[in-house]
Design a protein around this motif. Structure first.
Motif, PDB file in Angstrom:
ATOM      1  N   ILE A 235      30.831  39.052  60.820  1.00  0.00           N
ATOM      2  CA  ILE A 235      30.276  40.457  60.226  1.00  0.00           C
ATOM      3  C   ILE A 235      29.774  41.426  61.066  1.00  0.00           C
ATOM      4  N   THR A 236      30.098  42.526  60.935  1.00  0.00           N
ATOM      5  CA  THR A 236      29.517  43.538  62.117  1.00  0.00           C
ATOM      6  C   THR A 236      28.362  44.240  61.620  1.00  0.00           C
ATOM      7  N   SER A 237      28.213  44.439  60.424  1.00  0.00           N
ATOM      8  CA  SER A 237      27.095  45.184  59.758  1.00  0.00           C
ATOM      9  C   SER A 237      26.733  44.884  58.444  1.00  0.00           C
ATOM     10  N   ARG A 238      25.590  45.615  58.080  1.00  0.00           N
ATOM     11  CA  ARG A 238      25.152  45.430  56.688  1.00  0.00           C
ATOM     12  C   ARG A 238      26.350  46.132  55.679  1.00  0.00           C
ATOM     13  N   HIS A 239      26.905  47.165  56.188  1.00  0.00           N
ATOM     14  CA  HIS A 239      27.723  47.692  55.715  1.00  0.00           C
ATOM     15  C   HIS A 239      29.306  47.132  55.219  1.00  0.00           C
ATOM     16  N   HIS A 240      29.632  46.351  56.563  1.00  0.00           N
ATOM     17  CA  HIS A 240      30.493  45.285  56.470  1.00  0.00           C
ATOM     18  C   HIS A 240      30.429  44.380  55.360  1.00  0.00           C
ATOM     19  N   LEU A 241      29.307  43.756  55.564  1.00  0.00           N
ATOM     20  CA  LEU A 241      28.757  42.614  54.503  1.00  0.00           C
ATOM     21  C   LEU A 241      29.047  43.144  53.198  1.00  0.00           C
TER      22      LEU A 241
ATOM     23  N   THR B 270      19.617  38.611  62.088  1.00  0.00           N
ATOM     24  CA  THR B 270      19.541  39.155  63.416  1.00  0.00           C
ATOM     25  C   THR B 270      20.726  40.184  63.573  1.00  0.00           C
ATOM     26  N   GLU B 271      20.306  41.454  63.703  1.00  0.00           N
ATOM     27  CA  GLU B 271      21.415  42.489  63.788  1.00  0.00           C
ATOM     28  C   GLU B 271      21.384  43.014  65.144  1.00  0.00           C
ATOM     29  N   THR B 272      22.622  43.210  65.769  1.00  0.00           N
ATOM     30  CA  THR B 272      22.753  43.736  67.008  1.00  0.00           C
ATOM     31  C   THR B 272      23.636  44.962  66.847  1.00  0.00           C
ATOM     32  N   GLU B 273      24.074  45.727  67.743  1.00  0.00           N
ATOM     33  CA  GLU B 273      24.739  46.987  67.625  1.00  0.00           C
ATOM     34  C   GLU B 273      26.231  46.582  66.870  1.00  0.00           C
ATOM     35  N   HIS B 274      26.747  45.291  67.118  1.00  0.00           N
ATOM     36  CA  HIS B 274      28.060  45.168  66.708  1.00  0.00           C
ATOM     37  C   HIS B 274      28.143  43.672  65.822  1.00  0.00           C
ATOM     38  N   LEU B 275      27.020  43.122  65.689  1.00  0.00           N
ATOM     39  CA  LEU B 275      27.025  41.947  65.164  1.00  0.00           C
ATOM     40  C   LEU B 275      25.900  41.599  64.032  1.00  0.00           C
ATOM     41  N   LEU B 276      26.163  40.973  62.895  1.00  0.00           N
ATOM     42  CA  LEU B 276      25.109  40.426  62.112  1.00  0.00           C
ATOM     43  C   LEU B 276      25.184  39.058  61.839  1.00  0.00           C
TER      44      LEU B 276
END
Length: 315
Positions: A222-228, A258-264
């Motif tokens: 999952i790359t972001s909250r939006h993606h989730l 834990t959120e990074t620029e390209h990963l959740l």
């Protein structure tokens, strides 16, 4: 289709589709655009107090201004019910639609409208793997669903009004015996089960939906909250939440990520929650209401298969 039938649909997408197919006209359709599966509700549907409570809820939780005048204009068609011979309700298999549906049926009863009532309900479609919403059906399937609409009997209407009354009350355990009640609502049982499990599990403090969303993060890239949110829309089962509702759920789960620029990714709390090693209900502080109760006020006990009072929040 007969102009003597009043159609009540579950939203703009379906209304637009039915208008395009000439199934309904502007004069004989009411679009029900509420989201009664979240937020406070009162048994007296469409009363001034009801609409005021909903207006405050939408503004505070979603920063949306509810247009009470538009709602009143739509519902004015019910004041001219003598123009119609029957009512057809267009609602789907999920909790989102079923709570709206029982509210609409209750509103018709409250207004003393007792003309024949029919239900068009989508869900499982022959030859299709996934459950389908009404607006997802092709024209042939939609017409077939309309031809196969179910006439609601006295017991069906009584069940719907009872579900609505309990939902607006403060003891949702009263819904449990209705899960096994036979009726024309083929998905009612699934929806009531899903609703009860929206309350926090006694072990983790997570609802079933929240737990499943954390599992999506654990088991997928999952790359972001939006993606989730996109994933959750597809894998939510019988809830039927839209983007707005799922975005809020995902944002409530921030303490597990834990959120990074390209990963959740799940953090330690996320793993502990999935393993039922710690209860996070207080820390999450989910203040939303489900009808007549706050989600904070109850927990779901899987062993007892019922809701129990959360003593820390008891009045």
């Amino acid at each position: 289709m007969s102009s003597k039938t009043l159609h009540i649909t579950n939203g703009n997408s379906l209304t637009d589709y039915l208008l395009k197919l000439n199934v309904v006209t502007d004069a004989n359709v009411i679009t029900w655009q509420e989201t009664l599966c979240v937020g406070p509700t009162l048994e007296n549907v469409a009363s001034k107090e009801f609409l005021d409570d909903r207006t405050v809820f939408f503004k505070s939780f979603y920063d949306i201004t509810l247009n009470q005048e538009e709602i009143a204009t739509e519902l004015q068609k019910l004041d001219n019910i003598g123009d119609f011979n029957d009512v057809t309700l267009w609602f789907e298999y999920d909790l989102f639609c079923h709570i709206n549906m029982v509210a609409v049926i209750s509103l018709l009863v409250q207004k003393g409208i007792y003309i024949p009532m029919y239900l068009v309900c989508s869900g499982r479609v022959e030859g299709e793997k996934d459950l389908k919403g009404l607006a997802q059906l092709n024209p042939e399937q939609l017409h077939s669903h309309y031809e196969d609409r179910v006439k609601l009997n006295v017991d069906d209407i009584s069940l719907a009004t009872k579900v609505w009354k309990i939902y607006c009350g403060n003891d949702h355990n009263l819904l449990l015996p209705l899960i096994t009640r036979s009726s024309s609502f083929k998905y009612m049982s699934n929806c009531l089960k899903a609703h009860i499990k929206r309350f926090s599990d006694v072990r983790s403090g997570l609802s079933t939906l929240e737990y499943n969303i954390l599992k999506l993060v654990k088991e997928n890239t999952i790359t972001s909250r939006h993606h989730l949110v996109g994933y959750a829309l597809h894998y939510q089962g019988y809830y039927g939440y839209g983007d707005l509702q799922l975005e809020r759920v995902v944002n409530l789960l921030y303490l597990f990520f834990t959120e990074t620029e390209h990963l959740l990714l799940l953090n330690r709390k996320g793993h502990l929650a999935l393993e039922h090693q710690h209860n996070y209900q207080t820390e999450m502080n989910n203040t939303i209401c489900f009808g007549g109760v706050r989600s904070l006020d109850y927990k779901f006990d899987k062993k007892q298969n019922k809701l129990i009072k959360t003593m820390v929040y008891a009045n």
